[in-house]
Design a protein around this motif. Structure first.
Motif, short mmCIF file in Angstrom:
data_model
loop_
_atom_site.label_atom_id
_atom_site.label_comp_id
_atom_site.label_asym_id
_atom_site.label_seq_id
_atom_site.Cartn_x
_atom_site.Cartn_y
_atom_site.Cartn_z
N LYS A 91 1.95 1.74 -3.46
CA LYS A 91 1.14 2.30 -4.57
C LYS A 91 0.74 3.79 -4.17
O LYS A 91 0.52 4.33 -5.09
CB LYS A 91 -0.32 1.28 -4.20
CG LYS A 91 -0.26 -0.03 -4.89
CD LYS A 91 -1.45 -0.77 -4.52
CE LYS A 91 -1.41 -2.42 -4.95
NZ LYS A 91 -2.65 -3.01 -4.66
N ASN A 92 0.66 4.08 -2.80
CA ASN A 92 0.52 5.30 -2.61
C ASN A 92 1.42 6.30 -3.14
O ASN A 92 1.38 7.45 -3.73
CB ASN A 92 0.37 5.62 -0.93
CG ASN A 92 0.16 6.99 -0.63
OD1 ASN A 92 -0.68 7.61 -1.48
ND2 ASN A 92 0.37 7.33 0.42
N TYR A 93 2.79 5.91 -2.90
CA TYR A 93 3.86 6.58 -3.47
C TYR A 93 3.82 6.92 -5.20
O TYR A 93 4.09 7.94 -5.62
CB TYR A 93 5.27 5.93 -3.16
CG TYR A 93 6.53 6.76 -3.74
CD1 TYR A 93 6.73 7.97 -3.10
CD2 TYR A 93 7.14 6.23 -4.90
CE1 TYR A 93 8.18 8.63 -3.65
CE2 TYR A 93 8.22 7.01 -5.30
CZ TYR A 93 8.73 8.14 -4.62
OH TYR A 93 9.66 8.91 -5.35
N ASP A 94 3.51 5.82 -5.80
CA ASP A 94 3.28 5.90 -7.28
C ASP A 94 2.31 6.76 -7.72
O ASP A 94 2.33 7.30 -8.62
CB ASP A 94 2.99 4.65 -7.86
CG ASP A 94 4.13 3.39 -7.62
OD1 ASP A 94 5.23 3.99 -7.53
OD2 ASP A 94 3.68 2.12 -7.85
N ILE A 95 1.18 6.92 -6.79
CA ILE A 95 0.03 7.81 -7.25
C ILE A 95 0.62 9.24 -6.97
O ILE A 95 0.26 10.01 -7.83
CB ILE A 95 -1.35 7.52 -6.20
CG1 ILE A 95 -1.81 6.14 -6.75
CG2 ILE A 95 -2.30 8.49 -6.54
CD1 ILE A 95 -2.85 5.50 -5.79
N THR A 96 0.94 9.45 -5.76
CA THR A 96 1.53 10.86 -5.65
C THR A 96 2.76 11.40 -6.18
O THR A 96 2.91 12.66 -6.42
CB THR A 96 1.52 11.10 -3.91
OG1 THR A 96 2.62 10.11 -3.51
CG2 THR A 96 0.36 10.69 -3.57
N ASN A 106 0.85 -1.27 0.11
CA ASN A 106 0.07 0.11 -0.09
C ASN A 106 0.87 1.35 0.11
O ASN A 106 0.43 2.30 -0.40
CB ASN A 106 -0.87 0.07 0.91
CG ASN A 106 -2.01 -1.04 0.97
OD1 ASN A 106 -2.24 -1.42 -0.26
ND2 ASN A 106 -2.60 -1.35 2.15
#
Length: 51
Positions: free
Chosen positions: A45-50, A42
């Protein structure tokens, strides 16, 4: 020519004991790697989105 194969079976169970192996598995030992993997996925994934 005769070939005789013998095996040593005396006290095999006492010899084959690993003192470093746990005898019972606790729920925490199974659950901790699952929690770590979920959090790490998670976070990625959060780092990839931001990013």
């Amino acid at each position: 020519m005769t070939l005789g194969i013998t095996s040593c079976t005396d006290q095999f169970e006492e010899t084959n004991i690993n003192p470093n192996l746990i005898s019972e598995i606790t729920s925490g030992a199974v659950l901790n790697p699952v929690i770590y993997t979920m959090l790490s996925n998670n976070t990625a994934k959060n780092y990839d989105i931001t990013a």
